[in-house]
Design a protein around this motif. Structure first.
Motif, mmCIF file in Angstrom:
data_model
loop_
_atom_site.group_PDB
_atom_site.id
_atom_site.type_symbol
_atom_site.label_atom_id
_atom_site.label_comp_id
_atom_site.label_asym_id
_atom_site.label_seq_id
_atom_site.Cartn_x
_atom_site.Cartn_y
_atom_site.Cartn_z
ATOM 1 N N GLU A 38 0.802 -1.225 0.000
ATOM 2 C CA GLU A 38 0.000 0.000 0.000
ATOM 3 C C GLU A 38 0.831 1.268 0.000
ATOM 4 O O GLU A 38 0.299 2.367 0.038
ATOM 5 N N GLY A 39 2.140 1.114 -0.042
ATOM 6 C CA GLY A 39 3.019 2.280 0.002
ATOM 7 C C GLY A 39 3.598 2.624 -1.353
ATOM 8 O O GLY A 39 2.993 2.382 -2.395
ATOM 9 N N THR A 40 4.803 3.153 -1.337
ATOM 10 C CA THR A 40 5.428 3.640 -2.560
ATOM 11 C C THR A 40 5.791 2.536 -3.545
ATOM 12 O O THR A 40 6.033 2.823 -4.719
ATOM 13 N N ALA A 41 5.816 1.282 -3.113
ATOM 14 C CA ALA A 41 6.113 0.156 -4.010
ATOM 15 C C ALA A 41 4.894 -0.739 -4.193
ATOM 16 O O ALA A 41 5.021 -1.930 -4.470
ATOM 17 N N LYS A 42 3.691 -0.174 -4.072
ATOM 18 C CA LYS A 42 2.472 -0.991 -4.149
ATOM 19 C C LYS A 42 2.299 -1.684 -5.500
ATOM 20 O O LYS A 42 1.543 -2.648 -5.604
ATOM 21 N N ALA A 43 3.025 -1.262 -6.505
ATOM 22 C CA ALA A 43 2.990 -1.965 -7.793
ATOM 23 C C ALA A 43 3.461 -3.409 -7.634
ATOM 24 O O ALA A 43 3.042 -4.291 -8.392
ATOM 25 N N LEU A 44 4.308 -3.670 -6.646
ATOM 26 C CA LEU A 44 4.792 -5.037 -6.407
ATOM 27 C C LEU A 44 3.669 -5.932 -5.898
ATOM 28 O O LEU A 44 3.556 -7.089 -6.310
ATOM 29 N N ALA A 55 8.932 -7.374 0.903
ATOM 30 C CA ALA A 55 9.260 -6.291 1.827
ATOM 31 C C ALA A 55 10.359 -5.445 1.212
ATOM 32 O O ALA A 55 11.240 -5.974 0.534
ATOM 33 N N GLY A 56 10.303 -4.136 1.441
ATOM 34 C CA GLY A 56 11.367 -3.309 0.897
ATOM 35 C C GLY A 56 11.161 -1.834 1.153
ATOM 36 O O GLY A 56 10.214 -1.421 1.819
ATOM 37 N N LYS A 57 12.066 -1.049 0.599
ATOM 38 C CA LYS A 57 12.057 0.398 0.793
ATOM 39 C C LYS A 57 12.485 1.083 -0.490
ATOM 40 O O LYS A 57 13.490 0.717 -1.086
ATOM 41 N N THR A 58 11.696 2.071 -0.915
ATOM 42 C CA THR A 58 12.068 2.889 -2.065
ATOM 43 C C THR A 58 12.882 4.075 -1.594
ATOM 44 O O THR A 58 12.865 4.440 -0.419
ATOM 45 N N SER A 67 17.272 6.958 -8.113
ATOM 46 C CA SER A 67 16.070 6.198 -7.769
ATOM 47 C C SER A 67 16.544 4.818 -7.344
ATOM 48 O O SER A 67 17.339 4.194 -8.045
ATOM 49 N N TRP A 68 16.075 4.335 -6.195
ATOM 50 C CA TRP A 68 16.489 3.011 -5.767
ATOM 51 C C TRP A 68 15.364 2.266 -5.061
ATOM 52 O O TRP A 68 14.420 2.858 -4.572
ATOM 53 N N PHE A 69 15.491 0.954 -5.050
ATOM 54 C CA PHE A 69 14.602 0.092 -4.280
ATOM 55 C C PHE A 69 15.425 -1.066 -3.755
ATOM 56 O O PHE A 69 16.138 -1.735 -4.512
ATOM 57 N N ALA A 70 15.355 -1.312 -2.448
ATOM 58 C CA ALA A 70 15.984 -2.465 -1.816
ATOM 59 C C ALA A 70 14.853 -3.326 -1.271
ATOM 60 O O ALA A 70 14.018 -2.841 -0.504
ATOM 61 N N GLY A 91 14.696 12.362 -13.214
ATOM 62 C CA GLY A 91 13.278 12.671 -13.166
ATOM 63 C C GLY A 91 12.429 11.500 -12.708
ATOM 64 O O GLY A 91 11.216 11.487 -12.926
ATOM 65 N N LEU A 92 13.052 10.518 -12.068
ATOM 66 C CA LEU A 92 12.331 9.319 -11.624
ATOM 67 C C LEU A 92 12.409 9.187 -10.113
ATOM 68 O O LEU A 92 13.446 9.439 -9.508
ATOM 69 N N SER A 93 11.325 8.755 -9.519
ATOM 70 C CA SER A 93 11.301 8.444 -8.092
ATOM 71 C C SER A 93 11.676 6.973 -7.909
ATOM 72 O O SER A 93 11.800 6.228 -8.886
ATOM 73 N N GLY A 94 11.793 6.557 -6.655
ATOM 74 C CA GLY A 94 12.059 5.144 -6.383
ATOM 75 C C GLY A 94 10.977 4.251 -6.971
ATOM 76 O O GLY A 94 11.260 3.202 -7.540
ATOM 77 N N SER A 95 9.738 4.696 -6.866
ATOM 78 C CA SER A 95 8.636 3.869 -7.363
ATOM 79 C C SER A 95 8.522 3.881 -8.884
ATOM 80 O O SER A 95 8.117 2.889 -9.481
ATOM 81 N N SER A 96 8.889 4.963 -9.533
ATOM 82 C CA SER A 96 8.749 5.012 -10.993
ATOM 83 C C SER A 96 9.997 4.549 -11.723
ATOM 84 O O SER A 96 9.923 4.164 -12.891
ATOM 85 N N GLY A 97 11.158 4.545 -11.055
ATOM 86 C CA GLY A 97 12.390 4.140 -11.709
ATOM 87 C C GLY A 97 12.896 2.778 -11.286
ATOM 88 O O GLY A 97 12.973 1.846 -12.086
ATOM 89 N N ALA A 98 13.239 2.637 -10.019
ATOM 90 C CA ALA A 98 13.889 1.414 -9.548
ATOM 91 C C ALA A 98 12.925 0.252 -9.322
ATOM 92 O O ALA A 98 13.274 -0.898 -9.574
#
Length: 176
Positions: A38-44, A55-58, A67-70, A91-98
């Motif tokens: 439900e957060g910034t990586a909800k696409a997963l 589980a992870g963090k953008t 832009s990163w995601f672990a 121009g990318l956020s963690g959710s839109s790039g990584a």
């Protein structure tokens, strides 16, 4: 590294020592799982299913330069970074790039669900998102969150419905 016959070239003995409280680790991991549902990586969660337990963090640096995601699953751990060598903005956020990069890679290698071990010291309670206080069915914007027993907010949100939101008070009313 292995030699030609598959024998390890070097080996180091491991000494494992638990230094963190297991219930506190559970809370952190549960929050990291919420990032993927439900957060910034909800696409997963949408791609792999809400029960995948990813589980992870953008992350996004200033001016959207990096832009990163672990993230981790039941069998994989990976970090994706998207950025430029010249440090200019992507121009990318963690959710839109990584996250899309991480997601495509994990879909390729395959993931197993991550189930977090819980204990009887963890309780799940409804919380009003806007106030951070306890909630019941009278609160429209509520979320169920884990707490170590005794650490949850004691106060009830104003959206809660009086005696039904406070079970002890409601029961006292029945006993005359």
């Amino acid at each position: 590294m292995l030699d030609v016959e598959g024998t390890p070239l070097q080996s180091y003995p491991l000494q494992v020592e638990q230094v963190l409280d297991a219930d506190q680790v559970f809370l952190v991991n549960a929050i990291l799982q919420a990032v993927a549902t439900e957060g910034t990586a909800k696409a997963l969660g949408a791609r792999f299913g809400m029960d995948a337990g990813i589980a992870g963090k953008t992350g996004t640096t200033n001016d959207k330069r990096d832009s990163w995601f672990a993230g981790f699953t039941g069998n994989q751990l990976g970090v994706a970074w998207v950025g430029r060598d010249d440090n200019k903005s992507m121009g990318l956020s963690g959710s839109s790039g990584a996250v899309p990069v991480w997601s495509d890679y994990m879909a390729e290698v395959g993931v197993q669900p991550l189930t977090l071990p819980s204990s009887d010291r963890i309780e799940w309670l409804w919380i009003d998102r806007s106030t951070g206080l306890r909630a019941d069915t009278g609160c429209a914007d509520r979320v169920q969150l884990p707490f170590i027993v005794g650490s949850a907010p004691q106060a009830w949100s104003s959206c809660a419905r009086g005696e039904l939101s406070k079970p002890i008070e409601w029961l006292k009313g029945l006993i005359r």
